[in-house]
Every structure is written in structure tokens, then in C-alpha cells.
Design an enzyme around this catalytic site. Structure first.
Site, PDB file in Angstrom:
ATOM      1  N   HIS A  25       0.864  -1.179   0.000  1.00  0.00           N
ATOM      2  CA  HIS A  25       0.000   0.000   0.000  1.00  0.00           C
ATOM      3  C   HIS A  25       0.902   1.231   0.000  1.00  0.00           C
ATOM      4  O   HIS A  25       2.024   1.187   0.507  1.00  0.00           O
ATOM      5  CB  HIS A  25      -0.850  -0.046   1.275  1.00  0.00           C
ATOM      6  CG  HIS A  25      -1.941   0.958   1.357  1.00  0.00           C
ATOM      7  ND1 HIS A  25      -1.729   2.263   1.724  1.00  0.00           N
ATOM      8  CD2 HIS A  25      -3.277   0.856   1.109  1.00  0.00           C
ATOM      9  CE1 HIS A  25      -2.885   2.914   1.725  1.00  0.00           C
ATOM     10  NE2 HIS A  25      -3.847   2.086   1.350  1.00  0.00           N
ATOM     11  N   ASP A  77       2.671  -4.275   8.212  1.00  0.00           N
ATOM     12  CA  ASP A  77       1.443  -3.534   7.944  1.00  0.00           C
ATOM     13  C   ASP A  77       0.298  -4.521   8.144  1.00  0.00           C
ATOM     14  O   ASP A  77       0.044  -5.376   7.294  1.00  0.00           O
ATOM     15  CB  ASP A  77       1.484  -2.996   6.508  1.00  0.00           C
ATOM     16  CG  ASP A  77       0.154  -2.387   6.074  1.00  0.00           C
ATOM     17  OD1 ASP A  77      -0.840  -2.511   6.800  1.00  0.00           O
ATOM     18  OD2 ASP A  77       0.118  -1.796   4.974  1.00  0.00           O
ATOM     19  N   GLN A  96      -4.972  -5.159   7.004  1.00  0.00           N
ATOM     20  CA  GLN A  96      -5.923  -6.177   6.562  1.00  0.00           C
ATOM     21  C   GLN A  96      -5.822  -7.453   7.397  1.00  0.00           C
ATOM     22  O   GLN A  96      -6.768  -8.248   7.426  1.00  0.00           O
ATOM     23  CB  GLN A  96      -5.685  -6.514   5.078  1.00  0.00           C
ATOM     24  CG  GLN A  96      -5.846  -5.339   4.129  1.00  0.00           C
ATOM     25  CD  GLN A  96      -7.249  -4.754   4.141  1.00  0.00           C
ATOM     26  OE1 GLN A  96      -8.226  -5.466   4.345  1.00  0.00           O
ATOM     27  NE2 GLN A  96      -7.350  -3.442   3.939  1.00  0.00           N
ATOM     28  N   LYS A 129     -11.090  -0.890  10.159  1.00  0.00           N
ATOM     29  CA  LYS A 129     -11.201  -2.058   9.288  1.00  0.00           C
ATOM     30  C   LYS A 129     -11.625  -3.304  10.069  1.00  0.00           C
ATOM     31  O   LYS A 129     -11.828  -4.363   9.493  1.00  0.00           O
ATOM     32  CB  LYS A 129      -9.872  -2.306   8.573  1.00  0.00           C
ATOM     33  CG  LYS A 129      -9.467  -1.174   7.623  1.00  0.00           C
ATOM     34  CD  LYS A 129      -8.178  -1.485   6.913  1.00  0.00           C
ATOM     35  CE  LYS A 129      -7.625  -0.266   6.179  1.00  0.00           C
ATOM     36  NZ  LYS A 129      -8.477   0.174   5.064  1.00  0.00           N
ATOM     37  N   CYS A 169      -4.938   2.562  -3.720  1.00  0.00           N
ATOM     38  CA  CYS A 169      -3.702   3.100  -3.104  1.00  0.00           C
ATOM     39  C   CYS A 169      -2.544   2.121  -3.266  1.00  0.00           C
ATOM     40  O   CYS A 169      -1.669   2.023  -2.377  1.00  0.00           O
ATOM     41  CB  CYS A 169      -3.917   3.446  -1.631  1.00  0.00           C
ATOM     42  SG  CYS A 169      -5.119   4.768  -1.385  1.00  0.00           S
TER      43      CYS A 169
END
Length: 412
Positions: free
Chosen positions: A128, A205, A208, A231, A369
């Protein structure tokens, strides 16, 4: 075979989400943009309202009752996150605005202090923008070099290239746990072991991964992990950064003011202990407090049930959509989360998104993104259907019929 959906009480689960019960353009809303942000259960919404109606006060310094209640609720969320990701201690949890701020914090507070010319930062070709730009900035500030592990035609990191690029020059490996554009799940535990063997620190990261995986930072042995509340059924504008204590204590804050100080004179400032050293200014108190309810919601269903439901939707959705004329999947990794990114032959992704919206179906369209991923596949963008626990097989059937109808209209 009985689907997981039939084992969960989806009707009861869906009742917890007021926003799902409305019509869009005359059709029942089907929300499949969960990788961008998930919807919020009523207990999260109620917690936010309760804070502002009953406990609104600034935290940590007030001695009145409202301040004490707000502080206690705020710190209880920190404890819940500590337990949720199995961190050693609450002090290793820093509240942020979200994943992006968490990565920027590490790149500036750790990278700018410890990187130097000749050092290398390793990311992958599926990142991302939030895990690319902060490292480009700190590379420019320090003279370090940013290197990128390429991906293959399925959207998987090429392991041999990772091993080739990893060296003793590598000081930081920063990568996405689960790709938001492709759904690819990276083998992060093996990556972390390799990176540590050459002395590199690892930043994950987890934007998700947090809603779709059981996170265990002790088992993973990652050095940093960032994720966002919105999220994972929580409020927008808040998230968390995990960091190992010994690393956080060596880092300097990159924002000043508020709770991050211990003592200030015009000559010098001493910083507070972790985690407050990195929480400058008045934080997003109400949303942090409400986030604890999102964790309770997820834990109430259980990680195993959540994953089974989402995997069932992924498997059913992939099989159903692949049967549609003109369906072009983007990202076909063997190990995937509940994201289906695709194009429809002859239909621009933006047009596809508008036609689906007209049928009450919300999907994301564009480059998500992740422009380098789109460049890799030679496309402008994709449509992306991403599932949460409240989605159903019946909704996927409606999506499939809509895609058939759109494809037919474009190919008369």
C-alpha cells in the site's frame, strides 16, 4: 456440506449493524467494501455515544470524576489490544490515527535515528502507498536505499528474490501481512526469521490482517505491527502500533507536546515513558474507548468462526464469479484472505462500480492506493469485492447476476 454461514446466526449478526438495513437506489444494500472500511456494530456506536453523553473529558491529568472515568476506559482499550495481539505488556501498545500513522511513526522515530547511508530498507511490490512513501521519505533523510522484492503473476512475493535482496545491509524489512488489493497472505513468520538472521528489524502492515487473522506478536516475533480500528468493526481515525519495549525505549518521539513530556524547560525536555512518549496531544479518546467494543464483538464471535465464515465466502465467491463471461481476476495467490479483485472484459472499473452502485452493491474501484501493483499487471485499476462476517452467499449470488447483466449490456 453445510456452509459455515449456516452454522453462524447471520441474521442475528446482521441485526447488530444498523447501516446494513437500508435501500440504495431502491435496492437492498449489499456492502462489499470491507477492505476499505468495515461497518460498525451497535455496541461500538453506543459506546461512542455513551462517552460523549456521560464521560467526555480529557485524560491522564484531570482529577475530577469524568477525567478519571475517561482515562480508565481509554487505558482499558489498551489492555484489550494487548490481549488481542498477545503482546507482553500494555506499554508496548501506542494509540495512533491508524496504520498509516503507525508506519510513519516507526519510519521517523526508529528509521531516522538508526538508518545511515549504505543501509537498505526492504519492502515488496505489493505494498500500500502507506508502506512505500514513509520509507522513501526516511531514505531521503538518511541516505539509506529502498529496495523492492518483486511479485509474480499471481500476486505473490517471489521468495527467491527476497532471499537475494536480503543481506546484512538490510536494516528494516517492512511489508504488508495481507494485501488489500490482491488478498495475498504473505508468509510473514518465515520472512521475520530470515530478516532477523541478518540483523534486520521487521515492521508489519497489519491493516488487513487484524480483521482477518489471529494476530500473535510473540509467536510472529515481529518488531513492529500497525493496524487500524475502522477495518475491524471499530471507529475511524484510530489505530494501534505495537513495538517491542526495548526498541520503543531507544526511539525518540517525532511529535512533541501534551502527554509525551516528563519535564520541560526552555533549555531542554525530558520525555515520558512508553507508550505516552509517542502519544502527543489530546488523542482520539471517544473512538479509542469505542474500539474496545469492536474487539469484544470480534471475540464474541471468535476468531475461528470469523475466519471460517470469510474463507467460505472467498471460496464460494471465487467459484461463482469465475463462471461469469468476461470475469478477469487480479491476484490469484494460493494463500488468500477474503478479497476478490477483478475486472470485467470491456468495462472500465469506475463504470463497473457505478453500475453496481445503481443495483445497491458497494464495491471499491480504482488502484486501491497500490499504483505499483496496477503497473505490475498493466491495468488502470480493478473492482474489489471484500467480505466481512456479515456478508452472505446470497449477496454473492446477487453480485454475480449483476455482473452478468452488466457484461451482457456491454457486449450486445
Amino acid at each position: 456440506m453445510m456452509s459455515v454461514a449456516s452454522q453462524l446466526d447471520l441474521t442475528k449478526i446482521r441485526e447488530e449493524f444498523p447501516v446494513l438495513h437500508q435501500k440504495i437506489n431502491g435496492k437492498d444494500l449489499i456492502y462489499m467494501d470491507n477492505a476499505a472500511t468495515s461497518q460498525k456494530p451497535k455496541n461500538v456506536i453506543d459506546a461512542l455515544t455513551h462517552y460523549y453523553e456521560n464521560n467526555n473529558a480529557n485524560i491522564h491529568r484531570g482529577i475530577h470524576s469524568l477525567a478519571e472515568r475517561a482515562t480508565s476506559d481509554y487505558e482499558n482499550t489498551r489492555k484489550s489490544i494487548k490481549s488481542f495481539i498477545n503482546a507482553n505488556e500494555s506499554e508496548e501498545i501506542i494509540f495512533t490515527k491508524g496504520t498509516t500513522e503507525g508506519i510513519n511513526l516507526v519510519s521517523q522515530a526508529y528509521g531516522r535515528k538508526f538508518l545511515k547511508k549504505g543501509d537498505e530498507i526492504l519492502i515488496t511490490g505489493m505494498e500500500h502507498h502507506s508502506n512505500i512513501v514513509p520509507w522513501q521519505i526516511v531514505a531521503g533523510q538518511t541516505g539509506a536505499t529502498l529496495k523492492v522484492v518483486p511479485i509474480n503473476e499471481h500476486g505473490e512475493m517471489i521468495w527467491e528474490e527476497f532471499e537475494r535482496l536480503l543481506s546484512e545491509k538490510t536494516k528494516i524489512v517492512s511489508m504488508v501481512y495481507i494485501s488489500n488489493s490482491l488478498g495475498t497472505i504473505n508468509p510473514v513468520k518465515a520472512i521475520i526469521e530470515k530478516a532477523h538472521a541478518v540483523g534486520a528489524k521487521v515492521m508489519l502492515d497489519g491493516a488487513q490482517a487484524a480483521p482477518h487473522s489471529k494476530l500473535d506478536v510473540i509467536d510472529l516475533n515481529c518488531d513492529f505491527l500497525a493496524f487500524s480500528g475502522h477495518k475491524m468493526y471499530g471507529p475511524t481515525g484510530m489505530g494501534a502500533l505495537y513495538g517491542k519495549r526495548q526498541l520503543l525505549e531507544k526511539m525518540d518521539p517525532y511529535q512533541g507536546g501534551g502527554e509525551m513530556i516528563k519535564e520541560v524547560t526552555f533549555e531542554a525536555t525530558t520525555y515520558n515513558d512508553i507508550p505516552y512518549k509517542f502519544e502527543a496531544g489530546t488523542p482520539n479518546i471517544g473512538d479509542v474507548i469505542a474500539f474496545q467494543k469492536a474487539i469484544e464483538f470480534m471475540e464474541g464471535i471468535g476468531h475461528e468462526a470469523l475466519l471460517q465464515q470469510e474463507n467460505d465466502l472467498l471460496e464460494y465467491g471465487t467459484k461463482t464469479l469465475q463462471a461469469i463471461d468476461g470475469f478477469q481476476p487480479v491476484g490469484t495467490a494460493k494463500n488468500k484472505a477474503s478479497v476478490i479483485s477483478f475486472n470485467l472484459e470491456g468495462v472500465h472499473p469506475f463504470d463497473l462500480g457505478m453500475f453496481l452502485d445503481a443495483k445497491g452493491i458497494a464495491v471499491r474501484t480504482g488502484h486501491h492506493c497500490t499504483q505499483p501493483i496496477m503497473d505490475h499487471f498493466g491495468i488502470e485499476g480493478t473492482a474489489r469485492a471484500s467480505f466481512a462476517v456479515y456478508n452472505t452467499r446470497e449477496e454473492i449470488d446477487v453480485l454475480a447476476e449483476a455482473l452478468k447483466d452488466i457484461h451482457a449490456k456491454f457486449h450486445k
